[in-house]
Design an enzyme around this catalytic site. Structure first.
Site, PDB file in Angstrom:
ATOM      1  N   GLY A   1      55.905  11.168 -12.001  1.00 20.19           N
ATOM      2  CA  GLY A   1      55.032  10.213 -12.691  1.00 20.19           C
ATOM      3  C   GLY A   1      55.328  10.160 -14.178  1.00 20.19           C
TER       4      GLY A   1
ATOM      5  CG  ASP B   1      58.664   7.768  -2.214  1.00 23.73           C
ATOM      6  OD1 ASP B   1      57.514   8.252  -2.366  1.00 23.73           O
ATOM      7  OD2 ASP B   1      58.924   6.901  -1.368  1.00 23.73           O
TER       8      ASP B   1
ATOM      9  CE1 TYR C   1      43.064  10.308  -9.332  1.00 21.65           C
ATOM     10  CE2 TYR C   1      40.872  10.415 -10.305  1.00 21.65           C
ATOM     11  CZ  TYR C   1      42.225  10.673 -10.369  1.00 21.65           C
ATOM     12  OH  TYR C   1      42.736  11.297 -11.478  1.00 21.65           O
TER      13      TYR C   1
ATOM     14  N   GLY D   1      54.182   7.237 -16.371  1.00 22.56           N
ATOM     15  CA  GLY D   1      52.759   6.965 -16.458  1.00 22.56           C
ATOM     16  C   GLY D   1      52.146   7.337 -17.809  1.00 22.56           C
ATOM     17  CD  GLN D   2      46.369   7.321 -20.161  1.00 29.23           C
ATOM     18  OE1 GLN D   2      45.884   7.594 -19.063  1.00 29.23           O
ATOM     19  NE2 GLN D   2      45.633   7.163 -21.248  1.00 29.23           N
TER      20      GLN D   2
ATOM     21  CB  ILE E   1      43.753  10.874 -20.822  1.00 28.94           C
ATOM     22  CG1 ILE E   1      43.467  12.101 -19.945  1.00 28.94           C
ATOM     23  CG2 ILE E   1      44.780  11.197 -21.919  1.00 28.94           C
ATOM     24  CD1 ILE E   1      42.941  13.340 -20.669  1.00 28.94           C
TER      25      ILE E   1
ATOM     26  CE  LYS F   1      44.174  13.760  -8.957  1.00 26.36           C
ATOM     27  NZ  LYS F   1      45.498  14.357  -9.223  1.00 26.36           N
TER      28      LYS F   1
HETATM   29  N1  SER Z   1      40.956   8.684 -15.736  1.00 26.40           N
HETATM   30  C1  SER Z   1      40.820   8.853 -14.323  1.00 26.40           C
HETATM   31  C2  SER Z   1      40.282   7.652 -13.689  1.00 26.40           C
HETATM   32  O1  SER Z   1      39.533   6.967 -14.342  1.00 26.40           O
HETATM   33  C3  SER Z   1      39.921  10.003 -14.029  1.00 26.40           C
HETATM   34  O2  SER Z   1      40.685  11.127 -13.778  1.00 26.40           O
HETATM   35  O3  SER Z   1      40.552   7.387 -12.550  1.00 26.40           O
END
Ligand code: SER
Length: 321
Positions: free
Chosen positions: A10, A54, A144, A13-14, A174, A148
């Site tokens: 990743g 992947d 999600y 990504g951010q 973040i 986690k």
């Molecule tokens: N920043 C993430 C989200 O909003 C939270 O871990 O999905």
């Protein structure tokens, strides 16, 4: 810790993008492989190796691990909360099968260390919302969050059963100026800055009074690397550290931006992400992280806002935003 070779999944990504840049400064450009999938590496990642990874295919991870003799993985590839609610099956596939594959490859190759982020999304409506404790109810309402919670448990299982030294943080939202976040509920706290600089107005997708825990990217990178470099003997927790830097409402963030851009206007039009935000804590107790490996953030709301606006204004004036 002697680090030979690191893979960041990743990496486009951010968080992955800035983490890769930071790790390359610390350990050398050639020591850090930027793993990308859908999006090709951007200019900031071109000073070192990059490879297509992947994570849902074990052989794809193995190929890179064997080619570069990887001994440490920062596994940042994941589907975030808002995208996960639109496509739960994708979230399960990437977040669960991807993590399982990473842990299996780490076990088979006897890797030194693995980092796997967790999130405030592990919490749910039954969790105490203020100063959410380290040990508490984990009953998330999003796919999600489900991945986690299961991911934290899978990581701890691999540590106890197979001795894979896997560590993780429950990241809050973040905020960053280099790469936009990819489909989370806390994305408004980043988008608001871009729109404030470009258009002086923003329509926020959560209510004005919605409070969430947040962190500025330099603190996020610092926390990630400090946890990875902490001596194993000092850790009682491994994959599930609560961590935070600040908490504010969307309205308080808009007010802070107004101190720098007085004619900035923020409107509020909550959508499906409001329910997700309301199921998460408002403030976090991160005393375990402070005690076990010395966590301490550098940025609060005013310091983060000033730095974000300075960076984004500069890019806007250069025509790069
Ligand atoms: N920043 C993430 C989200 O909003 C939270 O871990 O999905």
């Amino acid at each position: 810790m002697e680090t030979k070779k690191i893979l960041v999944t990743g990496a486009v990504g951010q968080i992955g993008s800035e983490l890769t840049v930071d790790l390359r400064k610390r350990y050398g450009n050639d020591s850090i492989v930027a793993g990308y999938h859908k999006k090709k590496p951007t200019a900031m990642l071109l000073n070192g190796p990059s490879e297509l990874v992947d994570v849902t295919k074990k052989e794809s991870i193995e190929r890179v691990v064997e080619t570069y003799d990887i001994d440490t993985v920062y596994h940042m590839a994941a589907v975030l909360s808002a995208v996960g609610e639109k496509n739960p099956s994708l979230a399960w596939g990437v977040n669960m099968n991807g993590l399982y594959n990473i842990l299996e490859v780490a076990r088979e190759h006897k890797m030194t260390r693995v980092f796997c982020p967790s999130s405030i999304a592990v919490f749910g409506p039954e969790t105490p919302k203020e100063k959410t404790p380290q040990e508490t109810v984990l009953r998330p309402r999003t796919m999600y969050g489900v991945t986690k919670v299961a991911g934290e448990m899978l990581c701890d299982y691999y540590f106890r059963k197979f001795g894979v030294d896997v560590r993780g943080l429950r990241y809050p939202g973040i905020i960053s100026s280099e790469t936009l976040p990819g489909g989370g509920t806390t994305d408004y706290a980043v988008e608001i800055f871009y729109e404030a600089v470009k258009n002086k107005k923003y329509t926020c997708f959560v209510k004005k009074g919605t409070v969430l825990p947040m962190m500025y990217m330099p603190d996020c990178i610092k926390a990630t690397i400090e946890l990875m470099n902490a001596p194993l003997s000092s850790l009682r927790h491994h994959s599930d550290f609560n961590i935070t830097a600040m908490s504010f409402s969307a309205g308080e963030l808009a007010e802070e931006i107004k101190k720098h851009i007085p004619d900035f206007v923020c409107e509020y039009r909550p959508d499906f992400r409001q329910d997700i935000a309301e199921s998460w804590p408002r403030t976090i107790d991160d005393s375990a992280a402070r005690k076990e490996w010395g966590w301490k953030p550098d940025y609060d709301l005013p310091a983060m806002t000033a730095d974000m606006l300075e960076k984004l204004k500069k890019r806007y004036e250069e025509g790069k935003l």
